[in-house]
Design an enzyme around this catalytic site. Structure first.
Site, short mmCIF file in Angstrom:
data_model
loop_
_atom_site.label_atom_id
_atom_site.label_comp_id
_atom_site.label_asym_id
_atom_site.label_seq_id
_atom_site.Cartn_x
_atom_site.Cartn_y
_atom_site.Cartn_z
N ASP A 128 11.97 30.04 26.77
CA ASP A 128 12.62 31.05 25.93
C ASP A 128 11.63 31.78 25.03
OD1 ASP A 128 15.02 30.35 27.00
OD2 ASP A 128 15.56 28.96 25.40
N ASN A 129 10.39 31.34 25.03
CA ASN A 129 9.41 31.91 24.10
C ASN A 129 8.61 33.03 24.77
OD1 ASN A 129 10.05 30.04 22.01
ND2 ASN A 129 8.92 28.49 23.15
N GLN A 287 25.20 34.20 23.50
CA GLN A 287 23.78 33.98 23.15
C GLN A 287 22.98 33.45 24.34
OE1 GLN A 287 22.32 34.97 20.04
NE2 GLN A 287 24.30 36.00 20.15
N ASP A 298 14.48 50.31 21.60
CA ASP A 298 14.12 51.44 22.46
C ASP A 298 15.29 51.80 23.38
OD1 ASP A 298 11.59 51.23 21.36
OD2 ASP A 298 10.74 50.15 23.07
#
Length: 343
Positions: A128-129, A287, A298
């Site tokens: 997840d990093n 989540q 963006d």
């Protein structure tokens, strides 16, 4: 420029190629890459190592270019209604960037120079990093006289009806931003600017406030809004009140009331509608479905602009922005499926 044939839009910004790759944790530990690096010169060997050790995907990146890509994707056809100006090197990554922009049907006109290599931003993913290593390089080399002022390029600017530039570009060529913003104001066209990051309000305050009187639509997130307010001495942390104050800053073209749009992640988006400030709820998302929030801002702008150039009402522009951001955060990088499912 983004839009239909009648409503084109121009974007200028830092063109970068964004390789993303799942990486071994060991490599991150060896290089210290468990943080975000932003440098004019990160070690070149890191990029070589990433490409050598991992399965790499390449995407056309840079904040403004991301927004232009998303707007074109949302519009779908006709192709090349979105035009982008940026700067690249005469190298392999520059060729990849041109190819990726073409695949996204963006009408990219790059200033090509050989002093600096094409800007790169490596996104290294472990579980997840995510770690980012940006080498701005050519993205810092945009030259107004050698590109924007050239007749064949400026004629593309003159054809546009809506313009958008990320605040990051204030660190590169504020004179280019000012020229486009003044043209928009003088011709009653729409000029949009993103605050982009807190440091823009802090350390590039003078060029930011020089262009502000020409800004018709200002974008930012809640952190950027709070920093802007602090730097301007607003003495409030209330996002709605900040939006109201930003709207009332001096403006040259009185025919268009400034629109202020502040996103707040999963919280409601704050926007000025006429003389009022309204809240617009974002789309619900589990989540566990969120893969990567980089590029969400963006994407929001891209979605917003895709409706704006079709002269849709503000609430529709915001709805499109929320939709685009909701799609992008479910994927790695600022990428999207073949077709949107918006209307």
């Amino acid at each position: 420029h983004v839009g239909t044939h009648q409503h084109q839009r121009g974007g200028i910004g830092a063109g970068q190629i964004s390789p993303s790759a799942p990486l071994r944790t060991l490599f991150l530990d060896e290089t210290g890459l468990n943080v975000c690096w932003l440098s004019r010169r990160p070690p070149r060997c890191w990029f070589d190592e990433i490409v050598k050790k991992s399965k790499v995907e390449y995407h056309a990146g840079g904040s403004s270019q991301n927004s232009v890509k998303i707007a074109q994707w949302m519009i779908q056809e006709p192709h090349k209604v979105a035009t982008f100006f940026g700067c690249i090197g005469t190298d392999h990554f520059g060729e990849i960037l041109k190819q990726k922009a073409a695949e996204a049907h963006v009408n990219a006109h790059y200033y090509e120079q050989s002093q600096e290599p094409t800007g790169t931003c490596a996104a290294c993913i472990t579980g997840d990093n995510r770690s980012l290593v940006a080498n701005l390089a050519a993205a810092n080399c945009y030259n107004k006289e050698k590109h924007l002022d050239v007749d064949r390029n400026w004629s593309l600017v003159e054809k546009a009806r809506v313009y958008y530039i990320a605040g990051f570009f204030l660190t590169v060529s504020p004179e280019s931003i000012f020229k486009v913003a003044k043209h928009a104001s003088d011709n009653n066209k729409i000029f949009g600017l993103n605050i982009s990051a807190p440091f823009i309000s802090q350390f590039f305050k003078e060029p930011l406030m020089k262009v502000m009187p020409y800004v018709d639509i200002i974008f930012g997130n809640e952190t950027e809004a709070a920093t802007f307010a602090k730097e301007q001495g607003f003495e409030t942390e209330d996002i709605a009140e900040i939006a109201r104050r930003v709207q009332s800053l001096p403006k040259v073209n009185k025919n268009r009331q400034r629109i202020v749009v502040f996103t707040q992640g999963r919280e409601d988006t704050v926007a000025t509608v006429g003389d009022k400030v309204k809240m617009f709820p974002v789309l619900d998302i589990d989540q566990n479905d969120i893969v990567d929030t980089n590029g969400a801002g963006d994407a929001f702008v891209g979605g917003f602009l895709s409706e704006l150039v079709q002269e849709k009402p503000l609430q529709e522009c915001i709805r499109a922005g929320h939709y685009a951001a909701n799609v992008i955060i479910r994927r790695v990088g600022c990428t999207f499926p073949e077709k949107p499912d918006f209307h």
